[in-house]
Design a protein around this motif. Structure first.
Motif, PDB file in Angstrom:
ATOM      1  N   LYS B  57      40.669  24.558  85.193  1.00 42.92           N
ATOM      2  CA  LYS B  57      40.851  24.798  86.627  1.00 42.92           C
ATOM      3  C   LYS B  57      40.777  26.291  86.949  1.00 42.92           C
ATOM      4  CE  LYS B  57      44.962  22.866  86.564  1.00 42.92           C
ATOM      5  NZ  LYS B  57      45.089  22.612  85.106  1.00 42.92           N
ATOM      6  N   SER B  58      41.549  27.084  86.190  1.00 40.63           N
ATOM      7  CA  SER B  58      41.530  28.532  86.430  1.00 40.63           C
ATOM      8  C   SER B  58      40.159  29.108  86.127  1.00 40.63           C
ATOM      9  CB  SER B  58      42.576  29.234  85.559  1.00 40.63           C
ATOM     10  OG  SER B  58      43.863  28.794  85.905  1.00 40.63           O
ATOM     11  N   THR B  59      39.557  28.617  85.049  1.00 39.98           N
ATOM     12  CA  THR B  59      38.229  29.109  84.672  1.00 39.98           C
ATOM     13  C   THR B  59      37.239  28.858  85.811  1.00 39.98           C
ATOM     14  OG1 THR B  59      38.756  28.631  82.374  1.00 39.98           O
ATOM     15  CG2 THR B  59      36.436  28.972  82.909  1.00 39.98           C
ATOM     16  N   PRO B  99      44.765  35.011  92.027  1.00 35.37           N
ATOM     17  CA  PRO B  99      44.773  34.416  90.675  1.00 35.37           C
ATOM     18  C   PRO B  99      46.110  33.774  90.314  1.00 35.37           C
ATOM     19  CG  PRO B  99      44.768  36.816  90.551  1.00 35.37           C
ATOM     20  CD  PRO B  99      44.703  36.464  92.006  1.00 35.37           C
ATOM     21  N   GLN B 100      46.089  33.071  89.173  1.00 33.40           N
ATOM     22  CA  GLN B 100      47.297  32.415  88.670  1.00 33.40           C
ATOM     23  C   GLN B 100      48.319  33.461  88.258  1.00 33.40           C
ATOM     24  OE1 GLN B 100      46.342  29.445  85.729  1.00 33.40           O
ATOM     25  NE2 GLN B 100      48.467  28.989  85.249  1.00 33.40           N
ATOM     26  N   GLY B 101      49.572  33.186  88.520  1.00 32.15           N
ATOM     27  CA  GLY B 101      50.632  34.137  88.153  1.00 32.15           C
ATOM     28  C   GLY B 101      50.788  35.192  89.233  1.00 32.15           C
ATOM     29  N   LEU B 175      43.098  29.837  95.778  1.00 31.83           N
ATOM     30  CA  LEU B 175      44.410  30.145  95.210  1.00 31.83           C
ATOM     31  C   LEU B 175      44.608  29.345  93.926  1.00 31.83           C
ATOM     32  CD1 LEU B 175      44.894  29.307  98.535  1.00 31.83           C
ATOM     33  CD2 LEU B 175      46.861  30.757  98.081  1.00 31.83           C
ATOM     34  N   ASP B 176      45.082  30.008  92.876  1.00 28.74           N
ATOM     35  CA  ASP B 176      45.345  29.333  91.611  1.00 28.74           C
ATOM     36  C   ASP B 176      46.848  29.098  91.480  1.00 28.74           C
ATOM     37  OD1 ASP B 176      45.294  28.279  89.077  1.00 28.74           O
ATOM     38  OD2 ASP B 176      44.022  29.859  88.221  1.00 28.74           O
ATOM     39  N   GLU B 177      47.251  27.852  91.663  1.00 32.75           N
ATOM     40  CA  GLU B 177      48.657  27.436  91.568  1.00 32.75           C
ATOM     41  C   GLU B 177      49.593  28.253  92.449  1.00 32.75           C
ATOM     42  OE1 GLU B 177      50.117  26.178  87.880  1.00 32.75           O
ATOM     43  OE2 GLU B 177      48.145  25.658  87.072  1.00 32.75           O
ATOM     44  N   PRO B 178      49.396  28.183  93.760  1.00 36.26           N
ATOM     45  CA  PRO B 178      50.253  28.964  94.666  1.00 36.26           C
ATOM     46  C   PRO B 178      51.715  28.524  94.674  1.00 36.26           C
ATOM     47  CG  PRO B 178      48.820  27.496  95.920  1.00 36.26           C
ATOM     48  CD  PRO B 178      48.349  27.457  94.492  1.00 36.26           C
TER      49      PRO B 178
HETATM   50 MG   LIG Z   1      45.212  27.679  85.156  1.00 34.46          MG
END
Ligand SMILES: [Mg+2]
Ligand SMILES: Nc1ncnc2c1ncn2[C@@H]1O[C@H](COP(=O)(O)OP(=O)(O)OP(=O)(O)O)[C@@H](O)[C@H]1O
Lengths: 299, 251
Positions: B57-59, B99-101, B175-178
């Motif tokens: 997913k992030s990729t 990004p994530q984080g 958005l990655d895992e908001p």
């Molecule tokens: Mg991810």
């Protein structure tokens, strides 16, 4: 006349303080440039001393062949240092960001190349920058110091203050701090890391060369003239708390003062010993350095 | 058990498509992770990508934002082919990515973080107006202007990330895992902020592990499995799908 009974020791302490703050200012300028590069790129550029030396030669060259006006030679050297910084970043250090041991190897290679290049171009003899007006001695009561002492203090103060304004107010300066804190986040707001790295190295090179051009007229210009500031600048960085610009400035001043005052109570040869003893004692008491906080690598 | 179904939602580039991705493959150092993804996000729409840890997913989002070099395929932004453009040029054209984080700058103040959100805006008056608009939209941040971002609560930091991104006024927000690491109440606030942005005409594409609540806030969902889009459907259909429920919603 003010301290008839104590005239000698008090004056000696003050005279050494003037010397110490002057040398400390040079160490501070040197250390700040290294800290910037480390903070933004996590690169330790031990060839920073070679850029300092190049600044001395650029100043000598400018005074002899471009313009005998010292401020012009200072600008010339500073601009030359920025150009050297750009080249070093682009050709060498950009590729070595994640690799400390290769940074050290590359730095040593660069130092050898720079020192031998200078030997080839200018010969082995130390050069004297022809600026008698800078070596004129000023008297303040019993205190004597050269015009160049004042020039160094003023130039370093202006450089550090400008750097502070740049980092705290300008778009690019804030972007440099941002990139040093989170390179990935910097990329997603549109800060291109390569541009930031180039600017950082240019700034760092400019500061190093300015240092060499400032110290040149007092000492001589010679291939190894960057070794002393490298040693003391690194010490200043560790003493100040690896990473912060203000830590590097205060660390540099502290070392300059300490080594100058040390000559009053110990043989001159022992002053480095005093400095390193103070460094070790400081780190034992405050492992993050004198002015270090939890923050690492922040310019 | 793998999910198999034909994509129900059309994947041809609709005229209203703000972001359109075709046959995107991406990975790291010779290892392809994302494998031939097609997706579209229209203006006004919230689309959520779900999938197991390591599904890619992030990729996928990083590849769309061109933060990965190793990728093939085509990316269009409001009709224009932007496949070759670097991250900052994509941002300038209206594709933003969180990004994530944590991605705030911890030791910059809230005001400085917002200013960096507009790093690419060279018009000072416009930048100021955009920052003021974000401070109006997020009053909690307005009160914390001079506070280092590290001192904000998790929810405030997420608000700051969104506000900082919106300074560029992007057409597409990824958005990655908001919702990660946020209290349930705050998660609701973040999702309703995203719905508000969609209502204002933005296209929103997010990755979420908080599957039920994310789909409840979305128009459509995409199920990613081993780097492939196994299923694309309306969010309500995915919420009612028992296989999706079993595999991704823990029950
Ligand atoms: Mg991810
Ligand atoms: N920088 C990298 N270099 C090499 N492989 C990577 C890198 N980042 C991720 N991967 C690999 O790519 C695969 C997909 O990772 P990715 O982060 O895209 O998954 P994800 O679906 O976002 O997972 P999560 O839900 O845990 O965030 C994983 O196998 C991971 O190990």
């Amino acid at each position: 006349m003010a301290f008839p009974a104590m005239a000698f020791p008090a004056m000696a302490v003050i005279a050494q303080a003037v010397n110490g703050i002057m040398m400390g200012a040079v160490y501070a300028l040197f250390a700040v440039g290294m800290v910037l590069v480390f903070g933004v790129m996590r690169v330790l550029n031990f060839a920073h001393g070679a850029v300092f030396m190049a600044g001395g030669y650029l100043c000598w060259f400018a005074m002899a062949h471009v313009s005998p006006i010292y401020p012009v030679a200072l600008l010339f050297s500073t601009a030359g240092g920025a150009a050297i910084g750009l080249v070093l970043e682009r050709l060498v250090f950009r590729r070595l960001r994640e690799n400390l041991s290769m940074q050290i190897v590359a730095s040593l290679g660069l130092i050898l190349m720079a020192q031998n290049g200078v030997l080839l171009l200018f010969g082995a003899d130390a050069l004297q920058i022809e600026a008698p007006s800078l070596r004129r001695v000023l008297r303040l009561g019993e205190l004597g110091f050269t015009v160049q002492h004042l020039v160094i203090l003023a130039a370093v103060a202006v450089a550090v203050a400008s750097l502070h304004v740049f980092l705290s107010r300008s778009r690019l300066g804030i972007a440099m701090r941002a990139a040093s804190q989170d390179i990935q986040a910097a990329r997603v707001v549109g800060i291109a890391p390569d541009r930031v790295f180039a600017i950082t190295f240019a700034l760092s090179g400019a500061l190093a060369a300015l240092g060499g051009a400032l110290l040149g007229p007092l000492f001589l210009v010679f291939p190894g003239m960057g070794d002393l500031p490298l040693l003391k600048g690194l010490t200043a960085i560790v003493l100040g708390g690896m990473g912060s610009v203000w830590g590097a400035v205060l660390g540099g001043l502290a070392i300059g003062l300490l080594e100058a005052e040390a000559t009053l109570f110990a043989p001159t040869d022992y002053r480095d010993l005093v400095v390193f003893a103070a460094l070790i004692a400081t780190l034992l008491l405050r492992p993050r350095g004198l002015f270090g906080t939890a923050i690492r690598g922040e310019p | 058990m793998p999910i198999s179904a034909d994509p129900i939602v059309q994947t041809s580039a609709l005229p209203a498509s703000a972001l359109s991705v075709r046959n995107l493959s991406a990975g790291y150092a010779g290892r392809m992770i994302v494998d031939g993804i097609d997706l579209d996000v229209a203006a006004g729409e919230v689309v959520t990508i779900i999938g197991q840890n390591g599904a890619g997913k992030s990729t996928l989002l990083r590849a769309i934002a061109h933060l990965l070099r190793q990728r093939t395929g085509a990316i269009r932004l409001r009709g224009a082919d932007v496949t070759a453009l670097p991250t900052e040029a994509l941002l300038q054209r209206g594709l933003a990515f969180i990004p994530q984080g944590r991605s705030i700058f911890p030791r910059l103040t809230v005001a400085e973080n917002l200013r960096m959100g507009g790093f690419l805006l060279r018009d000072a008056a416009l930048l100021r107006a955009r920052i003021d608009a974000q401070l109006d939209a997020f009053p909690a941040l307005a009160a914390l202007r001079e506070t280092p971002a590290a001192n904000l609560s998790g929810g405030q930091q997420r608000q700051l990330e969104i506000a900082r991104t919106m300074v560029m006024d992007p057409a597409v927000l990824m958005l990655d895992e908001p919702s990660i690491g946020l209290a349930p109440l705050i998660v609701g606030q973040v999702f309703s902020t995203l719905r508000g942005l969609a209502a204002a005409g933005k296209a929103v594409l997010m990755v979420e592990q908080n599957v039920r609540r994310a789909l409840e806030a979305s128009d459509r969902g995409i199920v990613l499995e081993l780097g492939r889009a196994k299923l694309q459907d309306h969010a309500s259909a995915l919420l009612g799908d028992e296989r999706v429920a079993r595999l991704y919603m823990g029950g």
